[in-house]
Write an enzyme that holds these catalytic residues in place. Structure first.
Site, PDB file in Angstrom:
ATOM      1  N   ASP A  36       0.814  -1.222   0.000  1.00 11.72           N
ATOM      2  CA  ASP A  36       0.000   0.000   0.000  1.00 11.72           C
ATOM      3  C   ASP A  36       0.848   1.272   0.000  1.00 11.72           C
ATOM      4  O   ASP A  36       0.667   2.153   0.852  1.00 11.72           O
ATOM      5  CB  ASP A  36      -0.927   0.028   1.220  1.00 11.72           C
ATOM      6  CG  ASP A  36      -1.579  -1.312   1.496  1.00 11.72           C
ATOM      7  OD1 ASP A  36      -2.026  -1.948   0.536  1.00 11.72           O
ATOM      8  OD2 ASP A  36      -1.631  -1.716   2.676  1.00 11.72           O
ATOM      9  N   GLU A 243     -11.836  -0.060  -3.079  1.00 12.75           N
ATOM     10  CA  GLU A 243     -10.971   0.503  -2.044  1.00 12.75           C
ATOM     11  C   GLU A 243      -9.830   1.273  -2.712  1.00 12.75           C
ATOM     12  O   GLU A 243      -9.806   1.449  -3.930  1.00 12.75           O
ATOM     13  CB  GLU A 243     -10.394  -0.614  -1.168  1.00 12.75           C
ATOM     14  CG  GLU A 243      -9.519  -1.596  -1.927  1.00 12.75           C
ATOM     15  CD  GLU A 243      -8.953  -2.707  -1.045  1.00 12.75           C
ATOM     16  OE1 GLU A 243      -9.205  -2.679   0.174  1.00 12.75           O
ATOM     17  OE2 GLU A 243      -8.272  -3.593  -1.579  1.00 12.75           O
TER      18      GLU A 243
END
Length: 681
Positions: A36, A243
């Protein structure tokens, strides 16, 4: 951030398949697992704020419980490709009073002489909230606030600073990220995922207050829509939001990018306001090895980069590694799709992309080529088309009062649909000219006056039909003789009209479409004697005021020609004419060059495409394109004659039924070694 649903292991298929492929880039670090990545440029350096994956031995569940991260590290590098520094633990879960577990995907921002780290985590009740921590240094250590941000919920905060200094936070993620439980911004522990025909859950946005620790105003929803301004339904899970929101600005437009989760893409949409709506544009990053897909986008040193993760190091979807790849924007603001695999990278980027700063790269096609599997290759590799036969006089004008438009029209339509340039070929040639053109009703040879009128009628009709759609025409083709001491080919055109028909053809074409670029086209142009004949003719036409704009060098070459010296001299000589140059019919035969048709002999039955032939062909292609790039200011286009080795006119010339392999793609449409010599420079 991340989560995973284990449905009889079906959803891990992307990881299991992908790991058999070759990766396009390497992990930025290998001493710990990271995911991420949120990348920013602070003080001239790139800082990366990732999740820190660990093997916690937490049981896997459909809420992503095995993503049980407990701290954050900050990484930095002076430039992309430079040494990466791990600054150690920047924030530990033990020092965040309100958090129970799971430090997922963070982001960072700088304001008020302070660096802010934003992070999602579960509170003591198991609800994801967003926290904030501060530091005087971009690498930390960070000190967390004692409570999460008011009115914050779900996961994956992305903080975007607009040109006016306003900061916005984008956030949310469904499934384990709990966003489906927050309808009307109120938590419902029983909130269910959307049904297929229901509107998909929308990402959230909030304007940040001056203190950067709270929201100013209400939390809103981001409208993510298709080209018809319609919101996506849940069943459109290859496009709807899941997301991993990220926002950046490019040439005045706002780009909202995000993960589709269970279909594993990073997609993007473009809007005119930080609040949207954002119109879907396509896939930014294809599925990576591993289930999750996350990213950030940053500009540094005049280039744009995509930071992402996969599982190259571990093969486990909860132990990931971060990577970086360069982004390429098209002229219309769209972004070229990135792949983490070498094979996909090769399939996404075509010749037109490698040469976008040099000249268009085209291909000669038949209508059939545009209907089968070659069509995808054509669209990927080329940005210019030439009808191989459909616009030649015989096929398009078989009888005096009859035109056959279907084949030519289909090629024109394909080019327009796919925003490709289009060359017309050819208006006047000694071959493939219908017999009626030269005779009257009695079969007698027509006069010069009649023939020129027929030529004018033909050119006017054809050029007018495609006016504004074809940017360049091969007006006259192959009128120069190969014979020593003879200037013009003794064709029926020449015998009836003399050389006058050449200038007239250009005149007629220009009258029909004054904007079209008009070319003279010929072969064997590397031969010094023929080259000078061509130069003398086109220079004379230009000086006489004939509307000629360029010279087409066909480029039907072979393993034994041209030499670098031959081609260099040829391009230099034609550049002196002041006319544009185009390579109009390029191919490299794997047999020695021959200019005349002959019968098949015993040696012609061995048509094996050996490694030696392939290597020689690749070197000739390399030489050619090195020189094409050298003369880029004079060359306005390069066109290959046919798409692949599956079909080539050289299969029947100079020897009928002798298989040749003259192009960059083999019979299975795979790139040959020669492709690399052309594309890699």
């Amino acid at each position: 951030m991340k989560k995973i649903v284990w449905l009889a292991m079906l959803l891990v298929a992307p990881m299991l398949v992908a790991t058999a492929q070759k990766f396009a880039t390497e992990p930025l670090v290998d001493h710990l697992y990271t995911a991420d990545p949120s990348a920013h440029v602070f003080n001239g350096k790139i800082y990366i704020y990732p999740s820190h994956d660990i093997e916690s031995n937490t049981a896997e569940d459909d809420e992503g419980g095995h993503f049980d991260m407990k701290d954050y590290h900050v990484l930095s590098m002076g430039y992309v490709g430079g040494k990466v520094t791990d600054h150690g633990v920047a924030l530990d879960i033990k020092n965040i009073p309100w958090v129970s577990r799971q430090l997922w995907a963070p982001d960072a921002a700088y304001a008020n002489n302070t660096y802010y780290l934003y992070f999602p985590a579960k509170d003591k009740e198991g609800i994801f909230r967003i926290g904030v921590a501060t530091s005087k240094n971009p690498e930390g250590p960070f000190v967390a606030e004692k409570k999460p941000m008011g009115r914050s919920y779900s996961i994956d905060p992305c903080v975007f600073k607009d040109d006016d200094g306003t900061f916005y936070m984008y956030f949310g993620g469904i499934w384990g990220g709990q966003l489906q439980r927050w309808d009307d911004h109120k938590y419902n522990p029983k909130g269910a995922l959307r049904k297929p025909d229901e509107q998909a859950v929308l990402p959230r946005i909030a304007k940040l207050s001056k203190d950067m620790k709270s929201f100013q105003g209400e939390v809103g929803e981001i409208a993510l829509v298709d080209e018809n301004k319609k919101l996506f339904q849940e069943k459109q899970n290859d496009k709807r939001f899941f997301e991993a929101a990220w926002v950046h600005k490019y040439k005045g437009k706002y780009y909202f990018s995000y993960s589709t989760g269970d279909t594993h893409n990073i997609c993007y949409a473009i809007g005119n306001s930080p609040y949207g709506p954002f119109v879907y544009k396509g896939v930014l990053l294809k599925p990576v090895a591993g289930w999750t897909n996350h990213h950030s986008i940053v500009e540094t040193n005049g280039k744009w980069y995509l930071f992402y993760h996969d599982v190259q190091r571990s093969g486990k979807t909860h132990l990931r590694n971060i990577k970086v790849a360069e982004l390429t924007y098209n002229a219309d603001g769209t972004i070229q799709t990135v792949s983490s695999f070498v094979s996909d990278v090769a399939s996404d980027k075509g010749l037109k992309d490698y040469y976008k700063d040099y000249f268009p790269v085209g291909v000669a096609v038949s209508p059939r080529a545009l209907l089968g599997d070659e069509a995808s290759l054509i669209k990927r590799e080329f940005n210019s088309l030439t009808p191989e036969n459909a616009m030649k006089m015989g096929p398009i004008h078989p009888k005096e009062k009859e035109y056959f438009w279907s084949d030519a029209d289909s090629i024109v339509a394909f080019a327009q649909r796919n925003k490709m340039k289009l060359r017309g070929h050819t208006l006047c040639w000694h071959n493939q000219t219908p017999a009626w053109m030269f005779v009257d009703a009695k079969g007698d040879t027509v006069s010069k006056t009649i023939l020129l009128q027929r030529l004018k009628d033909h050119i006017t009709t054809v050029v007018s039909r495609y006016k504004g759609k074809i940017y360049a025409w091969d007006v006259v083709n192959e009128v120069i003789s190969d014979k020593p001491g003879e200037v013009y080919r003794k064709s029926a055109w020449y015998k009836i009209c003399g050389e006058e028909y050449i200038a007239k053809a250009f005149q007629y074409a220009h009258e029909a479409d004054p904007e079209a670029q008009l070319f003279y086209n010929d072969y064997n142009e590397i031969d010094a004697a023929k080259r000078e004949k061509i130069v003398t003719m086109v220079t004379g036409l230009k000086q006489a005021g004939v509307p000629i704009h360029g010279v087409g060098l066909q480029g039907h070459w072979a393993l034994n020609e041209p030499s670098a010296e031959q081609l260099d001299k040829t391009l230099a000589r034609f550049s002196e004419t002041g006319l544009k140059i185009q390579i109009t019919e390029l191919d490299i035969s794997v047999y020695p060059k021959e200019h005349n048709v002959r019968a098949k002999t015993a040696q012609d039955f061995n048509t094996e495409f050996t490694a030696e032939k392939e290597q020689k062909q690749a070197e000739i292609y390399r030489t050619c394109f090195e020189l094409f790039r050298k003369y880029r200011s004079f060359i306005s286009g390069v066109t290959f004659w046919n798409v692949s080795d599956r079909n080539s006119w050289l299969d029947n010339f100079p020897v009928r039924d002798r298989k040749d392999y003259p192009l960059l793609f083999d019979q299975n449409l795979k790139r040959k070694n020669a492709y690399g010599k052309v594309a890699e420079f």
